[in-house]
Design an enzyme around this catalytic site. Structure first.
Site, PDB file in Angstrom:
ATOM      1  N   CYS A 189       0.861  -1.234  -0.082  1.00 11.14           N
ATOM      2  CA  CYS A 189       0.023  -0.052   0.128  1.00 11.14           C
ATOM      3  C   CYS A 189       0.933   1.210  -0.028  1.00 11.14           C
ATOM      4  O   CYS A 189       0.308   2.392  -0.079  1.00 11.14           O
ATOM      5  CB  CYS A 189      -0.720   0.024   1.239  1.00 11.14           C
ATOM      6  SG  CYS A 189      -1.194  -1.419   1.882  1.00 11.14           S
ATOM      7  N   ASP A 246       2.453   2.235   2.666  1.00 14.87           N
ATOM      8  CA  ASP A 246       2.303   2.857   3.994  1.00 14.87           C
ATOM      9  C   ASP A 246       3.762   2.757   4.605  1.00 14.87           C
ATOM     10  O   ASP A 246       4.444   1.780   4.544  1.00 14.87           O
ATOM     11  CB  ASP A 246       1.480   2.130   4.728  1.00 14.87           C
ATOM     12  CG  ASP A 246      -0.076   2.365   4.476  1.00 14.87           C
ATOM     13  OD1 ASP A 246      -0.361   3.112   3.234  1.00 14.87           O
ATOM     14  OD2 ASP A 246      -0.981   1.644   5.067  1.00 14.87           O
ATOM     15  N   CYS A 278      -2.820   5.429   4.364  1.00 15.96           N
ATOM     16  CA  CYS A 278      -4.360   5.879   4.041  1.00 15.96           C
ATOM     17  C   CYS A 278      -5.056   6.181   5.622  1.00 15.96           C
ATOM     18  O   CYS A 278      -4.264   6.215   6.533  1.00 15.96           O
ATOM     19  CB  CYS A 278      -4.955   4.373   3.597  1.00 15.96           C
ATOM     20  SG  CYS A 278      -5.098   3.264   4.680  1.00 15.96           S
ATOM     21  N   CYS A 329      -4.231  -2.468   8.170  1.00 13.66           N
ATOM     22  CA  CYS A 329      -3.769  -1.251   8.801  1.00 13.66           C
ATOM     23  C   CYS A 329      -3.636  -1.253  10.403  1.00 13.66           C
ATOM     24  O   CYS A 329      -2.592  -0.859  10.950  1.00 13.66           O
ATOM     25  CB  CYS A 329      -4.549   0.049   8.559  1.00 13.66           C
ATOM     26  SG  CYS A 329      -4.949   0.121   6.787  1.00 13.66           S
TER      27      CYS A 329
END
Lengths: 139, 201
Positions: free
Chosen positions: A37, A39, A64, A107
């Site tokens: 992602c 991240d 995100c 997440c």
């Protein structure tokens, strides 16, 4: 995808954004990431060496909304807990609190990994200090 | 495996005995009758794609049985997905990693080296500062982009090198290295996307 109100709240008003002195022996730093992602998450704790209580926690996350909210919530929960209690925070607790949908569960896993990494870094620092005692002048 | 139509043993794409089209092989390399490989000849792949497109077009099966018609539709779907995946070196590499059980999507945080995370974190910090700043700071964004694109080109080179290495040796280490390069590439691509000058009201 609709974010829950709690995610939006943490995203719009993230708690405890910032950083602590990485070189301090009372500070543990966890840096984790999910390349898929894009991240990357940094989470730091400041521990009172005498009591073992986490007195401050800071984070900075590039990712995100759910990743930001998960790490923001994690820092809120960390403050005031002992290191041992902090290790009991599970990603599922974060999922429940923020009502994360299945596609965003990773997440919360990232946030849990960040907590563990920060604590492990702190313990390593503490341990190594015992292993290599600094020369001290005895009064 | 036997032919769904006549029961003959070991049918190929078309049954050797009754010529009926068989259900497609789901694995992309096998579908093209290739061994899994990273640095494949893209021209050759294109030839195979065109050849199979002609043989498998659903129109050719419109007067055959409904079952064979269905297989033609399935085969065309696999053909298109397989070609789209295998003709692109990055998509192909991600596919090979999945085949070899090193799926990029299922890495744990321990698989990502701390140096990479530190680097990406610092780059994100610098980029964020530029994005949030005044006109002078914003003017740095194109420079960031040039720098990130150079980094991505370097990564592509590294991917190509390790691809050739894996094809020759099939060493597990080459795949682990490949995954590392792809992780970095994904992060850099993300950074490039963030170098557009933000809209401000």
């Amino acid at each position: 995808m609709a974010y829950s109100d709690k995610v939006l709240d943490h995203y719009n008003n993230p708690r405890n954004v910032g950083s602590l002195d990485r070189t301090s022996s009372s500070v543990g730093t966890g840096m984790v990431g999910a390349p898929e992602c894009g991240d990357v998450m940094k989470l730091q704790i400041q521990v009172n060496d005498a009591t073992g209580i986490i007195e401050d926690a800071k984070f900075k996350t590039f990712g995100c909304g759910s990743a930001i909210a998960s790490s923001s919530l994690a820092t809120e929960w960390l403050k005031g807990r002992s290191v041992d209690e902090a290790l009991m925070i599970k990603n599922t607790d974060i999922v429940n609190e923020l009502s994360l949908p299945p596609v965003k569960i990773h997440c919360s896993v990232l946030a849990e990994d960040a907590i563990k990494a920060a604590i492990s870094d702190y313990r390593k620092k503490q341990g190594s200090e015992v292993a290599t005692p600094v020369a001290q002048t005895v009064a | 495996m036997t032919c769904w139509n006549c029961g003959a043993a070991e049918p190929a794409r078309f049954c050797v005995s009754c010529k009926a089209l068989q259900p497609p092989v789901p694995e992309y390399f096998a579908f093209f009758e290739l061994a899994p490989q990273l640095a494949l000849d893209e021209k050759d792949l294109q030839q195979r794609f065109y050849g199979l497109s002609r043989k498998l077009h659903p129109d050719l099966f419109s007067r055959k049985s409904p079952a064979e018609n269905e297989h033609a539709l399935e085969a065309t779907a696999v053909l298109n997905d397989a070609y789209r995946t295998l003709r692109d070196p990055i998509a192909r590499a991600l596919y090979v990693l999945k085949l070899e059980g090193l799926d990029v999507g299922e890495q744990s945080t321990k698989d990502v080296p701390p140096e990479l995370l530190e680097e990406v974190f610092e780059l994100n910090m610098a980029l964020e500062e530029a994005r949030m700043g005044d006109a002078d700071a914003l003017a740095q964004l194109p420079g960031f982009r040039v720098r990130f694109e150079a980094m991505r080109a370097e990564t592509d080179l590294a991917v190509a090198q390790v691809s050739t290495a894996w094809d020759a040796t099939h060493a597990k280490q080459a795949l682990t290295d490949l995954r590392g390069h792809l992780n970095r590439r994904k992060y850099i691509t993300n950074l490039i996307d963030k170098t557009n000058v933000p809209d401000r009201v």
